[in-house]
Design a protein around this motif. Structure first.
Motif, short mmCIF file in Angstrom:
data_model
loop_
_atom_site.label_atom_id
_atom_site.label_comp_id
_atom_site.label_asym_id
_atom_site.label_seq_id
_atom_site.Cartn_x
_atom_site.Cartn_y
_atom_site.Cartn_z
N ALA A 1 4.76 7.91 3.90
CA ALA A 1 5.26 6.80 3.09
C ALA A 1 5.51 5.55 3.93
O ALA A 1 5.36 4.44 3.44
CB ALA A 1 6.56 7.22 2.38
N THR B 1 3.05 1.97 7.04
CA THR B 1 2.54 0.60 7.14
C THR B 1 2.53 0.11 8.56
O THR B 1 3.46 0.35 9.29
CB THR B 1 3.41 -0.35 6.30
OG1 THR B 1 4.78 -0.06 6.57
CG2 THR B 1 3.10 -0.18 4.84
N GLY C 1 5.22 1.24 -3.06
CA GLY C 1 4.22 2.31 -2.90
C GLY C 1 4.79 3.66 -3.27
O GLY C 1 4.16 4.44 -3.99
N LEU D 1 -0.83 2.46 0.69
CA LEU D 1 0.43 2.55 1.45
C LEU D 1 0.29 2.06 2.87
O LEU D 1 1.21 1.47 3.44
CB LEU D 1 0.89 4.01 1.48
CG LEU D 1 1.95 4.42 0.49
CD1 LEU D 1 2.30 5.88 0.69
CD2 LEU D 1 3.20 3.58 0.65
N THR E 1 6.57 -0.65 1.06
CA THR E 1 6.81 0.79 1.08
C THR E 1 7.51 1.26 -0.19
O THR E 1 7.11 2.25 -0.82
CB THR E 1 7.68 1.15 2.29
OG1 THR E 1 7.03 0.66 3.45
CG2 THR E 1 7.87 2.63 2.38
#
Lengths: 489, 532
Positions: A486, A489, A80, A61, A77
Motif C-alpha cells: 500500500a 509510492t 489507493g 498505487l 496512498t
C-alpha cells in the motif's frame, strides 16, 4: 503544489473510478435485457467491474501521489487503499446480497446502486475540494437510502426514513459548513484552504469545521450523528446492513483523514482535540450501548460505531505523525474484512435475530462457530488478526501524535468491547442446548424461534464468513506485505 | 528453524485434529500425547545442544536457535525468536507439563478432539511467548494464551464455568491491553523505533525521562501483575482455577502464571533498568503482600482447589520479592542480586512442576466425588494410598521441604533478598510458616482420620472419569452399586502424568546444578543489565 497537471488532464488517472461507473451503466443496460431468473449475469458483470477497478487501483498505487482535475481529485496512498478496499468490498457484498436477492424483481438495480454507492465512497476519500466532498457525500448517500429500504417492508421503510431524514439534515449542516469555509477563505480547494484558513475569522472557521466534520461523521456513523446506525442496521437485511456499515464508512473516514491532514492542519482551532473527543465518545457510547443488545444486528451496529471511534483516533493525528497513513491503511482494510465477516455470520442464519437463536441455528456446524470466533475476536483486536495490527498501529500513531490519554481510553474500551462480543461467542461455542428453547416454544406452533432459526443458509454467506475469517488472519500475518504494497509510492 | 518447529508443531497437530473429526476419540488424545512428546523431545534436544556460555550471557547475547523475520516493517516488529538461559527452562517446563496434561486427559470423554486441539493451541501460545524476542510477537502469543484458556474453562469447566471464564478473560485482557500500551510506549520512547527486545535491552528507551519511564513500567507492570497474579489483581485466579478442568488448572497455574513473571525478567527489568531500580521497592512490597495474603487466605479456604490456587499467589509473591531485590542496586552487591534472580527463576520452574501436580491430584478428587470441599473428604490414606503418597509429596515439596525444588528456590530468594530488603525478607519468611501450616492441615483433613467420601453419588454422572465399565458416549445404565462411597486409587494414566512431575521436582531439589548451570549466566546478565 506538486503534481498539478496542466491543461491536458490525465483522464486515465481515474481509471478505477471509470471502471466502476462503466460497470454500473452497463450493468443497468444488461439488466434491462436479461430475464429475471438470469440476472446473475449482471452480478458477474458487476463483480468483474469491481475486480478490474481494484486491479487498476493496485497498479496505480506505486505511482507518485498527484492531484488531477485542477486539484479536485487527489490520488495518493489513502485514495489507493480506499479504492482497493471499496472495490473488493462491493464485489464481495454483491455476492453476499445475492443470497437474498437472487430472482428478486429489482435485482439489477440493487447491484447497480451498490456500485454507485461505492463510487461515492471513493469520491469522498479522494476529494481535494469541498464541493467535490459534497458531491461525494450525496453520491454515497442517495443510493444507500434506496438500498436500506430495498425489501420494502415496514422495518426497512422506517429505517430508510430515519436514514434519509438524518442524512438530509446533516447534509444541510455540511453545506452550511462549506459555505462558512468558502466565506472565510474564498476558495474550495484543500490546498488553498490550507494556506488561507490559518488567517481566517475564528467564528466562521468554527462553523465551517463543525459543519464539514458533521457531514463526514454522519457517513462514518460516529457519535453524535450515529443514531441512524442501529435502526438502519436492524431494519434492513443483513447483507445491506453489512454494506451500509462498511462501504460508506471507509470513504468517510478517509475523507475526514484528508480534511485533518490538509485544510485543517494549521488552523488556530484545536481540531485534533475535537476529533479525539468524537473518537472517545464514539467508542465509549458504542460499547456501552452494545452491552445489553440481544439482537445480533443491533449488537454489530453498535460495534461498528465503536470501531469508527478507533478509526477516528488516527484521523485526529493525521497531520501530526508519519505513523498515521500506515495505521489508516491497515485498519481500514482490516475493518472491512472483519465487519463483512461478522455480518456474513448473521446472513448465514437469516431467520435468527437474537444471539441465542443464532447459536441454536448454527448448532453443530463448528467451523461456522470457529470462523465467527475469529471474526468477533478480530473485531476486539485479538492478535494475530488484521484489526489487532490496525489497533497497534493506531494506538502508536495516536500516542506519537500526543494523544496518550486517548490511547488509554481506547485500551479500556477494547476490554469493554470484549464483554459483548463474548456474550455472542459463549453461547455459540457452548452450543445452546436445544431443550430449553423447545420447552419455551412448546405449543406455540411450528414458528417458534428455535423452529425457524434452525435453518442456516448454506452456500455464499457461510463461504464468505469462512473467507473473511481466513482473510482477517492472513491480513494480520501478512500485514507487513500489505503495508509495503500500500505504501509503495 | 528448530525453535520454530518446536513452537508450531502443537498447532499443526491441533489443525490435524480439527481437520479430521473422524479420528476416533482415543486416537485424538493419542495424537495430542504424541505431539507433546515429540515437542518435549525436541526441547530436550535443544537443551542438550545448548551452550550456556561463560560469565553473564543471555538477554542481549548468547541467544541460541535465533530466527528473525520481518513482519511489520513500518513499526519494525518481526518474528524474532531465540533461546537463552531464561527461556530454556520455561520452554522445557511447558513441554513437560503439557505432556503430563495430555497423559492425564487420556480418557477425556467430552469432545476430546476440540479439547486436545485447544490444549495444543495453548501449548503453541505458551512456547511462543517464552521464545519471543519481539514485543509484538510476545503480545500476540500472550493474548492467544488467554483466548485458548478462556475456551478451556468455558467449555470444559464445572460449576459456574462460564462466569469464571468470563471473569478470567476480562481480567487478563485488561492486563494484556495495559501491556500493549506499555509496549507502544517502549516503541515510541526508543531511539530507533523498534519492538525488538534485544535491541531495546541493548539501548534502553526512556532512560533520561524518569516520569515517562515510570508510567510505561506502570503499564507493563500492571499487565504482568494481573497475569502473575499479584495482590490486589489476583481475584480472578481462585474462580478460574476452581471451575477449570484439572488439566486446565495445571496449565493455568503451571505455565500461564509464568508468562507474567517471565515478562518481568525478560521485558520490565532489562528494557527499563532505570525505572526498575527506582521502583524495585514497590515490587518487593507487592511481592511480600502477595506472599502473606496468598498464604493467609489459602489457610482460610474450605475447598482444596481454591486453597492450592491461593498458594500460587503466595509462591508468585516470592518470585516478585526476588526480582524486586535484584533491582535494589544501591543496597546489595551483585552477587546477592544474582542469587535472588536465580531463586526467582528457579521458583517459576519449581512452582510449575509442584502446583501442576497438585492440581492434577485435585482433579482426581473431582473425578471421584465431584467436590473439592475439605469436609466431604477424609481418611483417604486408607482406600487410596498411592493418591495419599503423591499428594503428601507434592504438598511437602510445595511448602518448601529441603530435598525438593521449592526449597532451593525459596532459599535462594531469601538469601539474595536479605541483604537488599532485610525487613521484607523476614516478613516473607512468615509466609513459609503459614504455607507449611496450611499444607499440613490439608494433609490432615484429606488423608488422615476416618474415611469420608462424598456419600450421595452424583445423579447424572456416577463415577466420572469414564472407567473401563463405560463405553464411549453411553452412560452406564446399570444400577450403581454402592461403590461410589469407595475412593478408587490413582489409575495408570493419572499416575503416569503425576509421578514424573514429582520426580522432576525431587531431582531439581537434589541436583540443582542441572538447572543452575543454565539459569545462572542468564540471571547474571539480567542483573548486570538492571544495574546499568
Amino acid at each position: 503544489m506538486t503534481g498539478m497537471s496542466g491543461g491536458s488532464e490525465r483522464v486515465l488517472a481515474l481509471l478505477p473510478e471509470l471502471l466502476l461507473l462503466l460497470g454500473a451503466v452497463s450493468g443497468l443496460l444488461l439488466g434491462l435485457w436479461t430475464p429475471q431468473h438470469r440476472q446473475w449475469r449482471v452480478r458477474l458483470l458487476v463483480t468483474a467491474a469491481c475486480l478490474a477497478s481494484a486491479i487498476a487501483a493496485a497498479a496505480a498505487l506505486s505511482e507518485p501521489a498527484e492531484r488531477v482535475f485542477e486539484g479536485t481529485w487527489v490520488i495518493d496512498t489513502t485514495t489507493g487503499v480506499v479504492r482497493i478496499v471499496v472495490a473488493l468490498g462491493v464485489a464481495v457484498l454483491v455476492w453476499l446480497a445475492s443470497a437474498s436477492l437472487a430472482g428478486h424483481p429489482r435485482e439489477t438495480e440493487a447491484y447497480v446502486l451498490m456500485l454507485l454507492g461505492g463510487l461515492g465512497s471513493i469520491a469522498l476519500a479522494a476529494s481535494g475540494d469541498l464541493l467535490l466532498l459534497v458531491a461525494g457525500y450525496l453520491l454515497a448517500s442517495v443510493p444507500l437510502y434506496a438500498l436500506a429500504g430495498f425489501a420494502k417492508d415496514s422495518a426497512g421503510v422506517e429505517a430508510t426514513m430515519k436514514y434519509y431524514l438524518m442524512g438530509a439534515f446533516v447534509g444541510v449542516l455540511m453545506l452550511i459548513g462549506v459555505a462558512a469555509l468558502v466565506l472565510a477563505a474564498g476558495t474550495t480547494s484543500y490546498l488553498d484552504l490550507a494556506a488561507q484558513l490559518p488567517e481566517a475569522s475564528p467564528a466562521l472557521l468554527a462553523v465551517g469545521v463543525l459543519g464539514v466534520l458533521a457531514g463526514v461523521a454522519f457517513k462514518a456513523g460516529a457519535v453524535p450523528v450515529h443514531f441512524w446506525v442501529p435502526d438502519v442496521t436492524a431494519g434492513t437485511t443483513p447483507p445491506m446492513a453489512a454494506y451500509l456499515t462498511t462501504i460508506p464508512k471507509i470513504g468517510a473516514v478517509a475523507a475526514a483523514f484528508r480534511l485533518l491532514a490538509e485544510p485543517f492542519a494549521d488552523v488556530p482551532l484545536d481540531v485534533p482535540l475535537l476529533v479525539a473527543v468524537i473518537a472517545a465518545a464514539s467508542m465509549t457510547l458504542g460499547n456501552l450501548a452494545a452491552f445489553n443488545q440481544t439482537d445480533v444486528l443491533r449488537l454489530l451496529a453498535y460495534s461498528t460505531v465503536s470501531q469508527v471511534g478507533y478509526l477516528f483516533m488516527v484521523v485526529a493525528v493525521a497531520a501530526r505523525t508519519d505513523l498515521a497513513v500506515p495505521a489508516l491503511a491497515i485498519y481500514l482494510a482490516g475493518y472491512a474484512v472483519t465487519n463483512i465477516g461478522a455480518f456474513a455470520a448473521v446472513a448465514a442464519a437469516p431467520a435468527a435475530r437474537t444471539i441465542t437463536d443464532w447459536a441454536t441455528a448454527v448448532g453443530r456446524h463448528r467451523w461456522l462457530v470457529v470462523s465467527l470466533v475469529v471474526c468477533l475476536l478480530g473485531l476486539v483486536g485479538t492478535p494475530p488478526t488484521a484489526i489487532f495490527i490496525g489497533k497497534l498501529a493506531v494506538f502508536a500513531a495516536a500516542w506519537d501524535g500526543g494523544l496518550a490519554w486517548l490511547v488509554v481510553i481506547a485500551a479500556v474500551n477494547t476490554v469493554a468491547s470484549l464483554f459483548y462480543y463474548l456474550r455472542w461467542i459463549a453461547p455459540a461455542f457452548a452450543g445452546v442446548p436445544a431443550a430449553p428453547s423447545m420447552q419455551e416454544g412448546a405449543g406455540s406452533g411450528p414458528r417458534t424461534a428455535a423452529g425457524t432459526a434452525q435453518r442456516t443458509r448454506r452456500g455464499v454467506p457461510t463461504g464468505l464468513l469462512h473467507g473473511a475469517a481466513v482473510m482477517s488472519l492472513l491480513l494480520g500475518l501478512g500485514s507487513g506485505w500489505w503495508l509495503a504494497f500500500a505504501l509503495s509510492t | 528453524m528448530l525453535l520454530t518447529v518446536v513452537i508450531f508443531l502443537p498447532l499443526l497437530a491441533a489443525g490435524v485434529l480439527l481437520a479430521f473429526p473422524r479420528i476416533p476419540s482415543r486416537a485424538a488424545i493419542g495424537v495430542w500425547v504424541a505431539a507433546s512428546a515429540v515437542d518435549l523431545a525436541l526441547v530436550g534436544w535443544m537443551w542438550w545442544r545448548f551452550e550456556s556460555g561463560e560469565g553473564a550471557s543471555g538477554v542481549v547475547d548468547g541467544l541460541a536457535y535465533e530466527a528473525d523475520v520481518q513482519w511489520i516493517p513500518t513499526v519494525d516488529a518481526g518474528y524474532h525468536v531465540g533461546v537463552d538461559g531464561l527461556s530454556l527452562p520455561l520452554l522445557a517446563l511447558t513441554g513437560v507439563l503439557f505432556l503430563a496434561c495430555a497423559i492425564y486427559s487420556l480418557r477425556e470423554p467430552d469432545r476430546p478432539h476440540t479439547y486436545a486441539a485447544l490444549f495444543l493451541f495453548l501449548q503453541t501460545a505458551c512456547l511462543g511467548t517464552f521464545a519471543s524476542l519481539d514485543l509484538i510477537l510476545f503480545f500476540v502469543f500472550f493474548d492467544l494464551s488467554i483466548v485458548g484458556m478462556y475456551f478451556v474453562i468455558a467449555g470444559w469447566g464445572h460449576g459456574n464455568a462460564r462466569r469464571s471464564a468470563l471473569k478470567f478473560f476480562l481480567y487478563t485482557f485488561i492486563g494484556s491491553l495495559a501491556l500493549l500500551v506499555g509496549f507502544i510506549g517502549l516503541f515510541l520512547g526508543s531511539e530507533e523505533r523498534t519492538f525488538d527486545m534485544v535491541a531495546l535491552a541493548e539501548n534502553p528507551p526512556l532512560a533520561d525521562s524518569p516520569v515517562a519511564g515510570g508510567l510505561v513500567l506502570l503499564a507493563i507492570g500492571l499487565g504482568l501483575a494481573v497475569k502473575t497474579p499479584l495482590f490486589p489483581f489476583h481475584t480472578w485466579l481462585p474462580d478460574a482455577h476452581t471451575d477449570a478442568p484439572a488439566a486446565g488448572s495445571a496449565v493455568l497455574a503451571g505455565i500461564l502464571l509464568k508468562l507474567g513473571t517471565y515478562g518481568f525478567v525478560r521485558i520490565a527489568m532489562p528494557i527499563l533498568p532505570d525505572a526498575w531500580q527506582r521502583w524495585a521497592m514497590v515490587a518487593v512490597v507487592v511481592g511480600v503482600i502477595s506472599v502473606l495474603w496468598g498464604a493467609f487466605v489459602a489457610l482460610a479456604q474450605t475447598d482444596v482447589k481454591r486453597m492450592i490456587a491461593y498458594t500460587s499467589v503466595n509462591h508468585m509473591g516470592y518470585v516478585l520479592l526476588g526480582l524486586g531485590a535484584a533491582g535494589l542496586v544501591a543496597s546489595a552487591d551483585e552477587e546477592a542480586r544474582t542469587v535472588a534472580t536465580v531463586g526467582a527463576m528457579y521458583q517459576m520452574v519449581s512452582h510449575g512442576l509442584l502446583t501442576g501436580a497438585l492440581f492434577l491430584l485435585s482433579g482426581v478428587l473431582w473425578s471421584r466425588g465431584h467436590t473439592y470441599a475439605f469436609d466431604r473428604w477424609g481418611g483417604l490414606a486408607r482406600p487410596a494410598p498411592v493418591f495419599a503418597a503423591c499428594f503428601a509429596i507434592a504438598a511437602f515439596g510445595s511448602l518448601g521441604l529441603p530435598g525438593f525444588s521449592g526449597f532451593i528456590a525459596e532459599f535462594q530468594v531469601f538469601t539474595g533478598a536479605l541483604q537488599a530488603a532485610p525487613v521484607a525478607t523476614v516478613i516473607a519468611v512468615v509466609g513459609i510458616l503459614v504455607t507449611a501450616g496450611l499444607f499440613l492441615l490439608a494433609l490432615q483433613r484429606l488423608l488422615t482420620g476416618d474415611t469420608v467420601v462424598p456419600s450421595e453419588p452424583d445423579p447424572d454422572k456416577p463415577g466420572e472419569g469414564p472407567g473401563p465399565e463405560r463405553t464411549d458416549g453411553g452412560t452406564a445404565t446399570t444400577t450403581q452399586p454402592r461403590t461410589a462411597t469407595r475412593m478408587k486409587d490413582l489409575r495408570g494414566h493419572e499416575l503416569a502424568a503425576i509421578i514424573p512431575l514429582l520426580l522432576l521436582a525431587l531431582v531439581l531439589g537434589l541436583l540443582p546444578r542441572a538447572l543452575l548451570d543454565v539459569l545462572e549466566p542468564a540471571a547474571m546478565a539480567v542483573v548486570q543489565l538492571v544495574s546499568r
